[in-house]
Design a protein around this motif. Structure first.
Motif, PDB file in Angstrom:
ATOM      1  N   VAL A 144     -33.752   7.130  -2.418  1.00 37.55           N
ATOM      2  CA  VAL A 144     -32.615   6.094  -2.639  1.00 37.55           C
ATOM      3  C   VAL A 144     -31.157   6.550  -2.846  1.00 37.55           C
ATOM      4  O   VAL A 144     -30.242   5.780  -2.810  1.00 37.55           O
ATOM      5  N   ASN A 145     -31.175   8.008  -2.923  1.00 34.15           N
ATOM      6  CA  ASN A 145     -29.792   8.727  -2.899  1.00 34.15           C
ATOM      7  C   ASN A 145     -29.314   8.769  -1.543  1.00 34.15           C
ATOM      8  O   ASN A 145     -29.144   9.673  -0.898  1.00 34.15           O
ATOM      9  N   THR A 146     -28.701   7.470  -1.084  1.00 28.09           N
ATOM     10  CA  THR A 146     -28.373   7.518  -0.013  1.00 28.09           C
ATOM     11  C   THR A 146     -27.167   6.241  -0.016  1.00 28.09           C
ATOM     12  O   THR A 146     -27.292   5.431  -1.046  1.00 28.09           O
ATOM     13  N   ALA A 176     -29.768  17.924   1.387  1.00 25.69           N
ATOM     14  CA  ALA A 176     -30.028  18.467   0.131  1.00 25.69           C
ATOM     15  C   ALA A 176     -29.255  18.270  -1.172  1.00 25.69           C
ATOM     16  O   ALA A 176     -27.803  17.691  -0.758  1.00 25.69           O
ATOM     17  N   CYS A 177     -29.777  18.291  -2.404  1.00 25.37           N
ATOM     18  CA  CYS A 177     -28.742  18.122  -3.541  1.00 25.37           C
ATOM     19  C   CYS A 177     -28.318  19.376  -3.743  1.00 25.37           C
ATOM     20  O   CYS A 177     -28.879  20.299  -3.875  1.00 25.37           O
ATOM     21  N   ALA A 178     -26.900  19.535  -3.873  1.00 23.49           N
ATOM     22  CA  ALA A 178     -26.223  20.959  -4.249  1.00 23.49           C
ATOM     23  C   ALA A 178     -26.505  21.523  -5.575  1.00 23.49           C
ATOM     24  O   ALA A 178     -26.467  22.630  -5.905  1.00 23.49           O
ATOM     25  N   VAL A 179     -26.879  20.466  -6.657  1.00 29.24           N
ATOM     26  CA  VAL A 179     -27.234  20.971  -7.999  1.00 29.24           C
ATOM     27  C   VAL A 179     -28.706  21.676  -7.938  1.00 29.24           C
ATOM     28  O   VAL A 179     -28.802  22.591  -8.315  1.00 29.24           O
ATOM     29  N   HIS A 180     -29.603  20.819  -7.376  1.00 27.31           N
ATOM     30  CA  HIS A 180     -31.173  21.090  -7.462  1.00 27.31           C
ATOM     31  C   HIS A 180     -31.308  22.522  -6.600  1.00 27.31           C
ATOM     32  O   HIS A 180     -32.133  23.073  -6.913  1.00 27.31           O
ATOM     33  N   GLU A 181     -30.424  22.623  -5.643  1.00 28.67           N
ATOM     34  CA  GLU A 181     -30.708  23.954  -4.585  1.00 28.67           C
ATOM     35  C   GLU A 181     -30.062  25.286  -5.686  1.00 28.67           C
ATOM     36  O   GLU A 181     -30.251  26.424  -5.345  1.00 28.67           O
ATOM     37  N   TYR A 201     -29.902   9.543 -16.729  1.00 33.84           N
ATOM     38  CA  TYR A 201     -30.075  10.794 -17.714  1.00 33.84           C
ATOM     39  C   TYR A 201     -29.384  11.856 -17.656  1.00 33.84           C
ATOM     40  O   TYR A 201     -29.242  12.652 -18.347  1.00 33.84           O
ATOM     41  N   TYR A 202     -28.596  11.903 -16.257  1.00 35.15           N
ATOM     42  CA  TYR A 202     -27.915  12.858 -15.937  1.00 35.15           C
ATOM     43  C   TYR A 202     -26.560  12.723 -16.704  1.00 35.15           C
ATOM     44  O   TYR A 202     -25.597  13.555 -16.615  1.00 35.15           O
ATOM     45  N   THR A 203     -26.149  11.882 -17.208  1.00 35.49           N
ATOM     46  CA  THR A 203     -24.524  11.404 -17.699  1.00 35.49           C
ATOM     47  C   THR A 203     -24.517  12.311 -18.952  1.00 35.49           C
ATOM     48  O   THR A 203     -25.284  12.695 -19.562  1.00 35.49           O
ATOM     49  N   PRO A 207     -38.511  17.809  -7.744  1.00 37.40           N
ATOM     50  CA  PRO A 207     -38.849  18.101  -6.089  1.00 37.40           C
ATOM     51  C   PRO A 207     -37.581  18.226  -5.387  1.00 37.40           C
ATOM     52  O   PRO A 207     -38.015  18.556  -4.159  1.00 37.40           O
ATOM     53  N   GLU A 208     -36.559  17.962  -5.776  1.00 37.87           N
ATOM     54  CA  GLU A 208     -35.213  18.045  -5.134  1.00 37.87           C
ATOM     55  C   GLU A 208     -34.931  19.701  -4.893  1.00 37.87           C
ATOM     56  O   GLU A 208     -33.988  20.188  -4.272  1.00 37.87           O
ATOM     57  N   CYS A 209     -35.562  20.680  -5.941  1.00 37.35           N
ATOM     58  CA  CYS A 209     -35.386  22.031  -5.754  1.00 37.35           C
ATOM     59  C   CYS A 209     -36.115  22.328  -4.625  1.00 37.35           C
ATOM     60  O   CYS A 209     -36.876  22.028  -3.824  1.00 37.35           O
ATOM     61  N   GLY A 237     -23.130   6.178 -13.652  1.00 37.27           N
ATOM     62  CA  GLY A 237     -23.802   6.965 -12.797  1.00 37.27           C
ATOM     63  C   GLY A 237     -23.254   7.430 -11.577  1.00 37.27           C
ATOM     64  O   GLY A 237     -21.828   7.005 -11.462  1.00 37.27           O
ATOM     65  N   VAL A 238     -23.623   7.731 -10.419  1.00 40.29           N
ATOM     66  CA  VAL A 238     -22.879   8.021  -9.302  1.00 40.29           C
ATOM     67  C   VAL A 238     -22.847   6.771  -8.441  1.00 40.29           C
ATOM     68  O   VAL A 238     -23.615   5.781  -8.573  1.00 40.29           O
ATOM     69  N   HIS A 239     -22.109   6.926  -7.225  1.00 45.04           N
ATOM     70  CA  HIS A 239     -21.754   5.834  -6.623  1.00 45.04           C
ATOM     71  C   HIS A 239     -22.713   5.160  -5.718  1.00 45.04           C
ATOM     72  O   HIS A 239     -23.118   3.608  -5.995  1.00 45.04           O
ATOM     73  N   GLY A 259     -19.454  10.947  -6.547  1.00 46.08           N
ATOM     74  CA  GLY A 259     -20.179  10.887  -5.411  1.00 46.08           C
ATOM     75  C   GLY A 259     -21.408  11.698  -5.497  1.00 46.08           C
ATOM     76  O   GLY A 259     -21.913  12.096  -6.952  1.00 46.08           O
ATOM     77  N   CYS A 260     -22.437  11.811  -4.505  1.00 40.38           N
ATOM     78  CA  CYS A 260     -23.703  12.670  -4.880  1.00 40.38           C
ATOM     79  C   CYS A 260     -23.706  13.406  -3.429  1.00 40.38           C
ATOM     80  O   CYS A 260     -23.698  12.895  -2.292  1.00 40.38           O
ATOM     81  N   SER A 261     -23.956  14.712  -3.692  1.00 39.25           N
ATOM     82  CA  SER A 261     -23.940  15.642  -2.370  1.00 39.25           C
ATOM     83  C   SER A 261     -25.011  15.417  -1.628  1.00 39.25           C
ATOM     84  O   SER A 261     -25.070  15.317  -0.349  1.00 39.25           O
ATOM     85  N   LEU A 262     -26.110  14.793  -2.010  1.00 39.35           N
ATOM     86  CA  LEU A 262     -27.320  14.678  -1.402  1.00 39.35           C
ATOM     87  C   LEU A 262     -26.975  13.256  -0.455  1.00 39.35           C
ATOM     88  O   LEU A 262     -27.184  13.186   0.827  1.00 39.35           O
ATOM     89  N   ALA A 263     -26.452  12.115  -1.138  1.00 37.87           N
ATOM     90  CA  ALA A 263     -26.133  10.960  -0.464  1.00 37.87           C
ATOM     91  C   ALA A 263     -25.077  11.306   0.841  1.00 37.87           C
ATOM     92  O   ALA A 263     -25.326  10.821   1.879  1.00 37.87           O
ATOM     93  N   GLU A 284     -25.701  21.556 -13.791  1.00 36.87           N
ATOM     94  CA  GLU A 284     -24.955  20.211 -14.178  1.00 36.87           C
ATOM     95  C   GLU A 284     -24.591  19.365 -12.929  1.00 36.87           C
ATOM     96  O   GLU A 284     -23.842  20.080 -12.261  1.00 36.87           O
ATOM     97  N   CYS A 285     -24.748  18.186 -12.932  1.00 40.43           N
ATOM     98  CA  CYS A 285     -24.088  17.357 -11.663  1.00 40.43           C
ATOM     99  C   CYS A 285     -22.765  16.884 -12.316  1.00 40.43           C
ATOM    100  O   CYS A 285     -22.682  16.199 -12.879  1.00 40.43           O
ATOM    101  N   LYS A 286     -21.887  17.463 -11.831  1.00 40.64           N
ATOM    102  CA  LYS A 286     -20.290  17.543 -11.957  1.00 40.64           C
ATOM    103  C   LYS A 286     -20.034  15.941 -11.920  1.00 40.64           C
ATOM    104  O   LYS A 286     -19.141  15.186 -12.598  1.00 40.64           O
ATOM    105  N   ASP A 287     -20.678  15.323 -10.781  1.00 37.96           N
ATOM    106  CA  ASP A 287     -20.406  13.885 -10.501  1.00 37.96           C
ATOM    107  C   ASP A 287     -20.832  13.090 -11.566  1.00 37.96           C
ATOM    108  O   ASP A 287     -20.015  12.076 -12.110  1.00 37.96           O
ATOM    109  N   MET A 288     -21.910  13.280 -12.128  1.00 33.50           N
ATOM    110  CA  MET A 288     -22.487  12.597 -13.348  1.00 33.50           C
ATOM    111  C   MET A 288     -21.800  12.600 -14.540  1.00 33.50           C
ATOM    112  O   MET A 288     -21.658  11.492 -15.216  1.00 33.50           O
ATOM    113  N   LYS A 289     -21.079  13.707 -14.794  1.00 35.79           N
ATOM    114  CA  LYS A 289     -20.318  14.016 -15.870  1.00 35.79           C
ATOM    115  C   LYS A 289     -18.690  13.547 -15.884  1.00 35.79           C
ATOM    116  O   LYS A 289     -17.918  13.252 -16.719  1.00 35.79           O
TER     117      LYS A 289
END
Ligand code: 13P
Ligand code: SF4
Length: 309
Positions: A112-114, A171-176, A24-26, A199-201, A59-61, A84-88, A265-270
């Protein structure tokens, strides 16, 4: 132009016997070419049962990696391997192995974000949709390591009252990026609006939510609720899907610390675009590859999760 690119993708999908799974974030035009659009849990389940020779993961890697873990005999393509994903990335497999060694009697629950390397060290994966059920499936006296998201882990710890849960500090850099003060001001300006939060916020932001849940959970809540206005505290990509499904309702993105940065916005998804989808389908590369031993170890943790769902 967009229509031409989308038509070319439809042609390539037929030619290459490929399906596209998208998060959904693409970008909305990418979501529009997906055969399956979903949150992390739905996409993992879908990847496992997909009937095609080729899966292109928009999506991301880590998401494409998860699909490959579940479908070793399929070609899994990633249009932008740099996404990539800042959380992973906040949980390096080597460092995690050392952390785990400090708690030999703990079971490992990983979001699963690992990376596949961290999943291979995990007993059972979870997503934001099922984290509560996954943790509750483990006997209350069994200590747990929860990784890598300290916010989701803290939220689940609070919900279950489990004191025997140690959290990896990721943590996720976007949700924080969501600002508590900004959110409170928006709530005051829209007193009828329901606040929906991922809940990642951060904990104090999550505490403001009328509903806390995964991307798909948030969508479902907005559909079922009688409210006409929602303040959306998650990645902005979901807004396109909300507006498409519920055109009569109003969705207001929550403010981030820096209003000018589009940090919601998750720049990686975009990074996934119609252009890189086309070149990936044309060349059937880049493809996800991994060693079989790691894949098998990671697969067990994902299948353990899917069995609980
Ligand atoms: P969900 O898809 O589980 O809502 O997770 C959100 C996310 O950040 C995906 O990377
Ligand atoms: Fe990772 Fe956060 Fe982007 Fe999701 S929104 S893919 S957790 S960086």
């Amino acid at each position: 132009m967009v229509e031409n690119l989308q038509a070319r993708i439809a042609e390539l999908k037929r030619e290459k016997h490929a399906v596209i799974l998208a998060h959904y974030y693409t970008n909305p035009e990418v979501q529009a070419v997906a055969d399956f659009l979903g949150d992390s849990l739905a996409l993992s389940v879908q990847a496992k049962s997909v009937d095609a020779e080729v899966i292109l993961f928009a999506g991301v890697h880590f998401m494409a990696e998860t699909a490959k873990v579940l479908c070793p005999d399929k070609k899994v393509l990633i249009p932008c391997p740099e996404a990539g994903c800042s959380l992973a990335e906040s949980c390096d497999a080597k460092a995690f192995a050392a952390f785990k060694a400090q708690y030999p009697d703990h079971k490992v629950v990983s979001y699963v974000n690992t990376t596949v390397g961290v999943k291979a060290l995990t007993d059972i994966c979870c997503t934001s949709s099922n984290a509560l059920q996954v943790v509750e499936s483990i006997p209350a006296d069994q200590p747990i390591i929860f990784a890598p998201d300290r916010n989701l882990g803290g939220y689940i710890k609070g919900k279950t009252g489990r004191t025997n849960m140690v959290l990896w500090d990721g943590a996720c850099a976007v949700h924080e990026q969501f600002s508590l003060e900004g959110l409170q001001a928006l709530k005051a300006a829209h007193p009828q609006a329901k606040v929906v939060v991922h809940p990642e916020c951060k904990r104090e932001v999550v505490a403001e939510g009328d509903y806390v849940g995964s991307t798909a959970g948030i969508l479902a809540y907005c559909g079922q609720s009688d409210a006409e206005e929602f303040i959306v505290v998650t990645e902005a990509g979901i807004l396109a899907e909300m507006e498409k499904h519920f055109p009569e309702k109003k969705f207001i993105p929550a403010p981030t610390f820096d209003a000018a940065c589009r940090c919601n916005e998750c720049k990686d998804m975009k990074k996934v675009t119609l252009e890189n989808i086309i070149s990936t389908l044309e060349t059937l590369s880049p493809e996800i590859v991994m060693d079989e031993e790691t894949r098998k170890a990671a697969e067990r943790s994902i299948l353990n999760m899917i069995a609980i769902k």
